[in-house]
Structures are given as structure tokens and as C-alpha cells.
Design a protein around this motif. Sequence first.
Motif, PDB file in Angstrom:
ATOM      1  N   VAL A  15       0.389  -0.760  -0.167  1.00 18.74           N
ATOM      2  CA  VAL A  15      -0.058   0.046   0.063  1.00 18.74           C
ATOM      3  C   VAL A  15       0.656   0.869   0.212  1.00 18.74           C
ATOM      4  N   ALA A  16       1.937   1.459   1.077  1.00 16.52           N
ATOM      5  CA  ALA A  16       2.855   2.099   0.641  1.00 16.52           C
ATOM      6  C   ALA A  16       2.945   2.626  -0.589  1.00 16.52           C
ATOM      7  N   VAL A  17       3.503   1.677  -1.315  1.00 14.69           N
ATOM      8  CA  VAL A  17       4.263   2.015  -2.687  1.00 14.69           C
ATOM      9  C   VAL A  17       2.776   2.487  -3.945  1.00 14.69           C
ATOM     10  N   MET A  18       2.429   2.322  -3.317  1.00 16.55           N
ATOM     11  CA  MET A  18       0.791   2.217  -3.970  1.00 16.55           C
ATOM     12  C   MET A  18       1.058   4.052  -4.060  1.00 16.55           C
ATOM     13  N   ILE A  19       1.157   4.332  -3.388  1.00 16.46           N
ATOM     14  CA  ILE A  19      -0.201   5.668  -2.202  1.00 16.46           C
ATOM     15  C   ILE A  19       1.904   6.527  -3.262  1.00 16.46           C
ATOM     16  N   LEU A 328       4.890   9.137   5.248  1.00 15.31           N
ATOM     17  CA  LEU A 328       6.570   9.688   5.267  1.00 15.31           C
ATOM     18  C   LEU A 328       7.071   9.612   3.935  1.00 15.31           C
ATOM     19  N   LEU A 329       7.453   8.422   3.188  1.00 16.83           N
ATOM     20  CA  LEU A 329       7.827   7.831   2.400  1.00 16.83           C
ATOM     21  C   LEU A 329       7.962   8.811   1.098  1.00 16.83           C
ATOM     22  N   SER A 330       6.922   9.506   0.669  1.00 16.48           N
ATOM     23  CA  SER A 330       6.962  10.840  -0.032  1.00 16.48           C
ATOM     24  C   SER A 330       7.874  11.775   0.407  1.00 16.48           C
ATOM     25  N   PHE A 331       7.139  12.000   1.880  1.00 17.66           N
ATOM     26  CA  PHE A 331       7.859  13.750   2.541  1.00 17.66           C
ATOM     27  C   PHE A 331       9.530  13.275   2.497  1.00 17.66           C
ATOM     28  N   VAL A 332       9.863  12.052   2.541  1.00 11.52           N
ATOM     29  CA  VAL A 332      11.359  12.463   2.833  1.00 11.52           C
ATOM     30  C   VAL A 332      12.173  12.667   1.508  1.00 11.52           C
ATOM     31  N   PHE A 333      11.009  11.867  -0.080  1.00 13.01           N
ATOM     32  CA  PHE A 333      11.567  11.872  -0.818  1.00 13.01           C
ATOM     33  C   PHE A 333      11.159  13.220  -1.479  1.00 13.01           C
ATOM     34  N   ALA A 344       9.225  21.442  -4.460  1.00  9.31           N
ATOM     35  CA  ALA A 344      10.113  20.220  -5.097  1.00  9.31           C
ATOM     36  C   ALA A 344      10.243  20.549  -6.387  1.00  9.31           C
ATOM     37  N   THR A 345      11.398  19.253  -6.583  1.00 10.98           N
ATOM     38  CA  THR A 345      12.132  18.703  -7.785  1.00 10.98           C
ATOM     39  C   THR A 345      10.586  18.328  -8.515  1.00 10.98           C
ATOM     40  N   PHE A 346      10.252  16.790  -7.836  1.00 12.62           N
ATOM     41  CA  PHE A 346       9.441  16.244  -8.319  1.00 12.62           C
ATOM     42  C   PHE A 346       8.433  16.489  -7.340  1.00 12.62           C
ATOM     43  N   PRO A 347       7.193  17.188  -7.949  1.00 14.47           N
ATOM     44  CA  PRO A 347       5.852  17.707  -7.218  1.00 14.47           C
ATOM     45  C   PRO A 347       4.673  16.618  -6.639  1.00 14.47           C
ATOM     46  N   ILE A 348       4.709  16.578  -6.009  1.00 15.93           N
ATOM     47  CA  ILE A 348       3.925  14.503  -5.006  1.00 15.93           C
ATOM     48  C   ILE A 348       2.948  15.439  -4.419  1.00 15.93           C
ATOM     49  N   ALA A 349       1.460  15.258  -4.995  1.00 15.82           N
ATOM     50  CA  ALA A 349       0.189  15.408  -4.352  1.00 15.82           C
ATOM     51  C   ALA A 349      -0.485  13.745  -3.519  1.00 15.82           C
ATOM     52  N   LEU A 350      -0.046  14.432  -1.932  1.00 16.33           N
ATOM     53  CA  LEU A 350      -0.962  13.704  -1.015  1.00 16.33           C
ATOM     54  C   LEU A 350      -2.263  14.028  -0.567  1.00 16.33           C
TER      55      LEU A 350
END
Length: 389
Positions: A15-19, A328-333, A344-350
Motif C-alpha cells: 500500500v505504501a508503494v501504491m500511495i 513518510l516516504l513521500s515526505f522524505v523523497f 520540490a523537484t518532483f512535486p508530490i500530490a498527497l
Amino acid sequence: RPQTALTISAVGVDVAVMIFLSALIDGLQASLIERTLGTQPHITVRPPEEEARPQLRGDIHALRRIERPAQRIHSIAQWQRTDEVLRCDPEIIATSPAATGDAFARRANASRPVVLYGVVPERFDAIIAVRDHLVAGRYQLEGREALLGSELADDLGLGVGDELRIQTPMGGDALLRVRGIFDLGNRQVNQRWVLTSLRSAQALLDLAGGANAIHAKVRRIFDAEEVAQRLAARTGLVTKSWMAENEQLLIGLRSQSSSSYTIQAFVFLAVAMGIASVLVVSVVQRTREIGILRAMGTTRQTIAAVFVIQGALVGLFGSLIGSGLGGLLSFVFSRANANPDGSATFPIALEPRLFLLATVLATITGIFASLLPARRAGRLDPVEAIRHA
């Protein structure tokens, strides 16, 4: 217990990988759309192009080859009425009439080709947020004032309060005072755009109170092409959406969406196989206990329900752990791949819906994965189960 903990942990990792991957793809899509639509309207309405009228001699064309005529700038007939038609459409949230055409910006001996936009400032800002991207001056167009792109201002050595001369192929010539300088993040736009008042552009482009374009913004951006076709049929004008103007971008966005859905499908397939395999082993290990419960009068449905509940709980707890781990993984990345300015170089939409979707899907997957083991447990004969054990 170790077996259950390991299964829940495996579901959590999936699930973490999917998110994480879904948030990354959604963020990249949002960034691409923002960069593209940050400098163009969702829909543009223009007058139809001029066509050559072949001369006829009887029933035969006098000319064998008909050349396409040069296109002149001309206004939309009764553009105010067309603007009203657009504003009445429930899917359109903003419109902005414009007088636009090519021109030259001159200062001293320097000259640059530009695109002149005559607009109503407040209405144009609802289509393209120029006000939010000002780097100097004010967002105001009164009389003979102008807003310039940052690259053009640097090329001509202009600052707020300076004057530049605008000349058009129609013979228009005027001195405009720089009221503000903007940076829309697009080099070509920053090099060529000059915004002025609608009335000033009408005089420079010889439109005499006309408008040769109406820009529109739709409620849902991916409905733009459907709305554009509806407006074209209603007005009889040339109506183009951003989707028609950016076909390659649209193909890329759809490919990214397909990749996201494929990843989600394989992740939940892995979750289902993991939960099912663990429950099948659990049925085998607990054959004697199931037989005793059946001999004591426990119904098949109750036995099956125990394994269904177990599958649902494994999916639920795994998804909760995975949601936290994915966030957590998204925040660290995001922190590890930040630009020098902190963006962010790679924007993440959480978004909350992503966590909710993951939790619901993992729980449902756990329920469906448990159906086969639950069915097998419910069908065990008590005598055979106890003897076998």
C-alpha cells in the motif's frame, strides 16, 4: 502471531508503494497541467478564417488552382453577444474578450517582435493569473499602459515607468508606459507578450471597438474539448480547446494515468495473493480446531465468517500502516529532491482521498482474497477434519 504480523507488514509495504507512486504521478500531472495552462486559456473562440471565392464560368471553375488567401485581423461579429452565450454555459466559469495580433516593440535602436494582447485586466486575470506572477510594478492597465514579460523587459532594457513604442502591420503606432513586469515561467511568453488595455489594442490593430478572440475557462479542464465542440455548434465560430492545441501533452497525461492504474492493479493483486495464501495455510493448520467447532454445532457460515473477518482486518491494518509509511516516504523523497529555492523537484500530490481510497481498496481486497479459504474452511466435514488432524 509472527505470521499475521508479517502478512500485515507485507500489505503495508504494498500500500505504501501504491500511495507513493500514485502521489508522484498525480503531482507530475498537476505540474505539467499548471505549466501548460498557466499561459493559455482552456478554450479560445475566434472568427472563421477567410476563404477564397473561386470565379465560375458556367459550371466550370475559371481557375484550376485556388490559393489560400492571407488572413487579416478581423473582429468577431457581435462579439458581446457571443461572450454572453459563453458565460451562460454552465461549464464555463470565466470569459475574457481580447484584441490580439502581432506587433513590434521598439525602444531606441532595439526592436523585438511581440504578441499584443488588448484585455480587460480583471477578466483576463481570471483566465491567466498574471497578477500572481508580477515581479515588478502593479497589475493595472489604464489608458496607454502596458504589462511586459520579464525577458522582453530585459531585452529592451525596460523598467516600470519607462516607455516603449508599439507598431503594428496595420499602421498603428503608440507609446505605452510600462506599468508592470510579469514572469509566467515560460520563456517564449516572457519574451513576446505585451498586455495593454482593450481600447488601446483596438486602436493599434484597427479593430474599432471589436474583439478577435474570446478566452474561456471551464470548470473541469478535461471537459474542455467537449465544451468547445458544443460552443462551436452553438456560435458557428472557430472554437479550440487546450486539449486540441496540446495533443502530445494529452497523450502523455493519459499514459501516466494508465501507468498509475496498472501499478495499483498489480499492487492489490499482490495483496490479494498474499492474504489468500496465508489464509489457505491457516485453514490447513487449524483443520482440527475447525472440526471440533463444527462438531460442537458451529455453522458453516460462522466458520467462513471468521476467515472473512480475518482477511478484512489484515487488509485494514495493513492499509493503515501503509498509509503512514507512504506519507513518510513521500515526505522524505520530496525533501531529498528539493530545488535550491526549497521547491520540490518532483512535486508530490498527497490528498486525503488517496489514503481513503487505499484503505477501502485494501480492505475490500482482503475480503475477496479470504472468500476461497473461507469457503474451504466452511465445507470441512467435522469427522474427517478431526480424524485427519
